[in-house]
Design a protein around this motif. Structure first.
Motif, PDB file in Angstrom:
ATOM      1  N   THR A   1       0.871  -1.182   0.000  1.00  0.00           N
ATOM      2  CA  THR A   1       0.000   0.000   0.000  1.00  0.00           C
ATOM      3  C   THR A   1       0.904   1.226   0.000  1.00  0.00           C
ATOM      4  N   LEU A   2       0.736   2.063  -1.026  1.00  0.00           N
ATOM      5  CA  LEU A   2       1.598   3.232  -1.194  1.00  0.00           C
ATOM      6  C   LEU A   2       0.772   4.500  -0.996  1.00  0.00           C
ATOM      7  N   THR A   3       1.287   5.385  -0.150  1.00  0.00           N
ATOM      8  CA  THR A   3       0.635   6.683   0.040  1.00  0.00           C
ATOM      9  C   THR A   3       1.622   7.767  -0.400  1.00  0.00           C
ATOM     10  N   VAL A   4       1.200   8.603  -1.335  1.00  0.00           N
ATOM     11  CA  VAL A   4       2.113   9.608  -1.903  1.00  0.00           C
ATOM     12  C   VAL A   4       1.639  11.012  -1.531  1.00  0.00           C
ATOM     13  N   ASP A   5       2.556  11.795  -0.973  1.00  0.00           N
ATOM     14  CA  ASP A   5       2.297  13.211  -0.731  1.00  0.00           C
ATOM     15  C   ASP A   5       3.241  13.971  -1.660  1.00  0.00           C
ATOM     16  N   LYS A   6       2.731  14.283  -2.831  1.00  0.00           N
ATOM     17  CA  LYS A   6       3.585  14.881  -3.864  1.00  0.00           C
ATOM     18  C   LYS A   6       3.763  16.359  -3.576  1.00  0.00           C
ATOM     19  N   ARG A   7       5.021  16.740  -3.391  1.00  0.00           N
ATOM     20  CA  ARG A   7       5.314  18.157  -3.127  1.00  0.00           C
ATOM     21  C   ARG A   7       6.128  18.774  -4.258  1.00  0.00           C
ATOM     22  N   ILE A   8       6.627  17.925  -5.160  1.00  0.00           N
ATOM     23  CA  ILE A   8       7.335  18.429  -6.343  1.00  0.00           C
ATOM     24  C   ILE A   8       6.285  18.460  -7.450  1.00  0.00           C
ATOM     25  N   LYS A   9       5.967  19.644  -7.898  1.00  0.00           N
ATOM     26  CA  LYS A   9       4.840  19.788  -8.827  1.00  0.00           C
ATOM     27  C   LYS A   9       5.103  19.056 -10.145  1.00  0.00           C
ATOM     28  N   PRO A  10       4.169  18.232 -10.615  1.00  0.00           N
ATOM     29  CA  PRO A  10       4.362  17.592 -11.927  1.00  0.00           C
ATOM     30  C   PRO A  10       4.520  18.648 -13.015  1.00  0.00           C
ATOM     31  N   GLY A  11       5.382  18.358 -13.991  1.00  0.00           N
ATOM     32  CA  GLY A  11       5.573  19.297 -15.099  1.00  0.00           C
ATOM     33  C   GLY A  11       6.443  20.488 -14.729  1.00  0.00           C
ATOM     34  N   SER A  12       7.203  20.382 -13.637  1.00  0.00           N
ATOM     35  CA  SER A  12       8.033  21.509 -13.192  1.00  0.00           C
ATOM     36  C   SER A  12       9.433  21.476 -13.792  1.00  0.00           C
ATOM     37  N   GLY A  13       9.857  20.301 -14.281  1.00  0.00           N
ATOM     38  CA  GLY A  13      11.247  20.159 -14.730  1.00  0.00           C
ATOM     39  C   GLY A  13      12.178  19.843 -13.584  1.00  0.00           C
ATOM     40  N   LEU A  14      11.592  19.459 -12.440  1.00  0.00           N
ATOM     41  CA  LEU A  14      12.416  19.144 -11.270  1.00  0.00           C
ATOM     42  C   LEU A  14      12.355  17.658 -10.927  1.00  0.00           C
ATOM     43  N   GLY A  15      12.074  16.834 -11.903  1.00  0.00           N
ATOM     44  CA  GLY A  15      12.111  15.389 -11.683  1.00  0.00           C
ATOM     45  C   GLY A  15      10.983  14.893 -10.801  1.00  0.00           C
ATOM     46  N   SER A  16       9.784  15.451 -10.993  1.00  0.00           N
ATOM     47  CA  SER A  16       8.654  15.044 -10.158  1.00  0.00           C
ATOM     48  C   SER A  16       8.321  13.564 -10.364  1.00  0.00           C
ATOM     49  N   SER A  17       8.232  13.142 -11.618  1.00  0.00           N
ATOM     50  CA  SER A  17       7.885  11.734 -11.873  1.00  0.00           C
ATOM     51  C   SER A  17       9.007  10.812 -11.401  1.00  0.00           C
ATOM     52  N   ALA A  18      10.249  11.261 -11.555  1.00  0.00           N
ATOM     53  CA  ALA A  18      11.379  10.434 -11.114  1.00  0.00           C
ATOM     54  C   ALA A  18      11.357  10.254  -9.601  1.00  0.00           C
ATOM     55  N   ALA A  19      11.017  11.318  -8.864  1.00  0.00           N
ATOM     56  CA  ALA A  19      10.996  11.212  -7.400  1.00  0.00           C
ATOM     57  C   ALA A  19       9.972  10.172  -6.967  1.00  0.00           C
ATOM     58  N   SER A  20       8.785  10.182  -7.601  1.00  0.00           N
ATOM     59  CA  SER A  20       7.763   9.188  -7.235  1.00  0.00           C
ATOM     60  C   SER A  20       8.231   7.775  -7.584  1.00  0.00           C
ATOM     61  N   SER A  21       8.781   7.635  -8.793  1.00  0.00           N
ATOM     62  CA  SER A  21       9.188   6.294  -9.244  1.00  0.00           C
ATOM     63  C   SER A  21      10.356   5.768  -8.412  1.00  0.00           C
ATOM     64  N   ALA A  22      11.348   6.628  -8.225  1.00  0.00           N
ATOM     65  CA  ALA A  22      12.550   6.199  -7.502  1.00  0.00           C
ATOM     66  C   ALA A  22      12.234   5.969  -6.026  1.00  0.00           C
ATOM     67  N   GLY A  23      11.465   6.893  -5.439  1.00  0.00           N
ATOM     68  CA  GLY A  23      11.127   6.754  -4.020  1.00  0.00           C
ATOM     69  C   GLY A  23      10.403   5.448  -3.754  1.00  0.00           C
ATOM     70  N   ALA A  24       9.469   5.099  -4.640  1.00  0.00           N
ATOM     71  CA  ALA A  24       8.671   3.885  -4.429  1.00  0.00           C
ATOM     72  C   ALA A  24       9.542   2.631  -4.467  1.00  0.00           C
ATOM     73  N   VAL A  25      10.457   2.550  -5.430  1.00  0.00           N
ATOM     74  CA  VAL A  25      11.242   1.306  -5.530  1.00  0.00           C
ATOM     75  C   VAL A  25      12.331   1.230  -4.450  1.00  0.00           C
ATOM     76  N   VAL A  26      12.865   2.381  -4.050  1.00  0.00           N
ATOM     77  CA  VAL A  26      13.845   2.355  -2.942  1.00  0.00           C
ATOM     78  C   VAL A  26      13.141   1.885  -1.668  1.00  0.00           C
ATOM     79  N   ALA A  27      11.938   2.413  -1.422  1.00  0.00           N
ATOM     80  CA  ALA A  27      11.187   2.021  -0.222  1.00  0.00           C
ATOM     81  C   ALA A  27      10.875   0.525  -0.257  1.00  0.00           C
ATOM     82  N   ALA A  28      10.422   0.031  -1.406  1.00  0.00           N
ATOM     83  CA  ALA A  28      10.069  -1.394  -1.517  1.00  0.00           C
ATOM     84  C   ALA A  28      11.301  -2.264  -1.288  1.00  0.00           C
ATOM     85  N   ASN A  29      12.419  -1.849  -1.842  1.00  0.00           N
ATOM     86  CA  ASN A  29      13.645  -2.640  -1.701  1.00  0.00           C
ATOM     87  C   ASN A  29      14.026  -2.793  -0.225  1.00  0.00           C
TER      88      ASN A  29
END
Ligand code: HSE
Length: 309
Positions: free
Chosen positions: A81-109
Motif C-alpha cells: 500500500t503506497l501513500t504519496v504526498d507529492k510536493r514536487i509539482k508535476p511538469g516543473s522540470g524538477l524530476g517530479s515523476s522520477a521522485a515518485s518512481s525512484a522513491g517507491a522502488v527504494v522504499a520497496a527494496n
C-alpha cells in the motif's frame, strides 16, 4: 525487517545544461514524501494525499509502474500500500515523476530486505518515466536514488558513474506554467551538426572534469548548451533575462532544469545563491508570472528514510 517505511525522495536537475539525458544532480529541496506498507492482499494499492489528481491505477501511475516492474521480478507477489504526498509539482522540470518512481522502488527494496542493486532500482524506476513522458530516461532517477551528481554513460545496459563534486549552492525558479516533458522532447531536432556536437562534447567532458577536480571556473565555462537550450528556451518566458542577469551577477552558470520550465543556477556560495533568487523574483514579478523559488544545496544521499517500523 520493517513493515512500513516513510521516505523523502528528492527533486533533481537533469541534463545540467550540456548533458542531455546523461547528467543530473539531486537537490535537498523540494522533496516528495511517500509511505509504503507491505502486507495484506497481494497486489498494489495507491493513494495520493496531494491535490494533483494523478491516476491511481498502478499501470498509469508513475510510482505504480515502477513498483509493478519490481514486483514482476519477485518470486512471490506481496501486498503493498503506497501513500504519496507529492510536493514536487508535476511538469516543473524538477524530476517530479522520477521522485515518485525512484522513491517507491527504494522504499520497496528496503521492506523486502534489499534484494535489488542500485542499477536494478534505476531500471525499475525508468518504467515510471515511460508512463510520464513516453521515454525511458534515467538522468533524474539516478541522482534521486544515488544522490549527488551522476552520469549515465549508457542505459542499454545501464552504466552509472557517480561523480565527485565540490560544494555547490543551487538556486531554482519554477515559473508556474506547465511544460510537458513529452512536448519539450518532441520539438527537438533529430539531427545535430558535427560542429555543434564537437562543442557539446567539449562542454560535457569539461563539466565532468570540472566536477571531479573541484574546478569552479571549468564548471562555469562548461555550462553551455548549443543543441537543446536554443530550442527549448522559447517555451520559457523570462528565460533569457534570468540567465543573462544571473551570469552578470556572478553565477557559475545554469540553464533549463530538465525539460523546464524551471531554471537553475549553480553558485559557489550561499550569498550568491540568494542574489540569484532576488534576480529571478524580479524578472518574474516584472512579467507577472507566479513563481516559486528554492535556494538549496546538492543532496548527497539520495532517497532519505524518515521513519520505519
Ligand atoms: N533529460 C530529460 C529531458 C529530462 O530533458 O527531456 C526530463 O526531466
Amino acid at each position: 525487517m520493517p513493515r512500513r517505511i516513510k521516505i523523502a525522495a528528492p527533486a533533481t536537475v537533469a541534463n545540467l545544461v550540456c548533458g542531455f539525458d546523461i547528467l543530473g544532480l539531486a537537490l535537498e529541496d523540494p522533496v516528495d514524501i511517500m509511505e509504503l506498507e507491505i502486507g495484506g492482499a497481494p497486489g498494489l494499492r495507491i493513494r495520493h494525499i496531494d491535490d494533483y489528481g494523478l491516476p491511481l491505477e498502478p499501470e498509469r501511475n508513475v510510482a505504480g509502474a515502477a513498483l509493478l516492474a519490481l514486483m514482476e521480478e519477485l518470486p512471490e507477489i506481496p501486498g503493498f500500500t503506497l501513500t504519496v504526498d507529492k510536493r514536487i509539482k508535476p511538469g516543473s522540470g524538477l524530476g517530479s515523476s522520477a521522485a515518485s518512481s525512484a522513491g517507491a522502488v527504494v522504499a520497496a527494496n528496503i521492506l523486502l530486505g534489499k534484494p535489488f542493486s542500485g542499477p536494478d532500482l534505476v531500471r525499475f524506476a525508468m518504467n515510471g518515466e515511460k508512463v510520464a513522458s513516453g521515454v525511458k530516461h534515467a538522468d533524474n532517477i539516478t541522482p534521486c536514488i544515488y544522490g549527488g551528481v551522476t552520469l549515465i554513460r549508457a542505459i542499454h545496459p545501464l552504466d552509472i558513474v557517480q561523480l565527485e563534486a565540490p560544494p555547490l549552492h543551487v538556486t531554482v525558479v519554477h515559473p508556474q506554467i506547465e511544460v510537458r516533458t513529452s512536448d519539450a522532447r518532441q520539438i527537438l531536432r533529430k539531427e545535430v551538426q558535427l560542429k555543434q556536437a564537437i562543442r557539446q562534447w567539449g562542454n560535457i567532458a569539461g563539466l565532468v572534469a570540472g566536477f571531479m577536480k573541484g574546478d569552479y571556473d571549468l564548471i562555469g565555462r562548461s555550462l553551455e548548451d548549443v543543441i537543446i537550450e536554443p530550442v527549448r528556451s522559447i517555451l520559457i518566458p523570462g528565460f533569457n533575462d534570468v540567465k543573462q542577469q544571473c551570469m552578470e551577477a556572478g553565477a557559475l552558470g545554469g540553464g533549463i532544469s530538465g525539460s523546464g520550465p524551471s531554471i537553475f543556477m549553480l553558485n559557489r556560495d550561499e550569498e550568491k545563491a540568494h542574489l540569484m533568487a532576488d534576480i529571478m523574483r524580479d524578472v518574474y514579478s516584472r512579467i507577472g508570472i507566479d513563481h516559486r523559488i528554492h535556494v538549496t544545496r546538492v543532496n548527497t544521499e539520495g532517497v532519505r528514510i524518515l521513519e520505519q517500523d
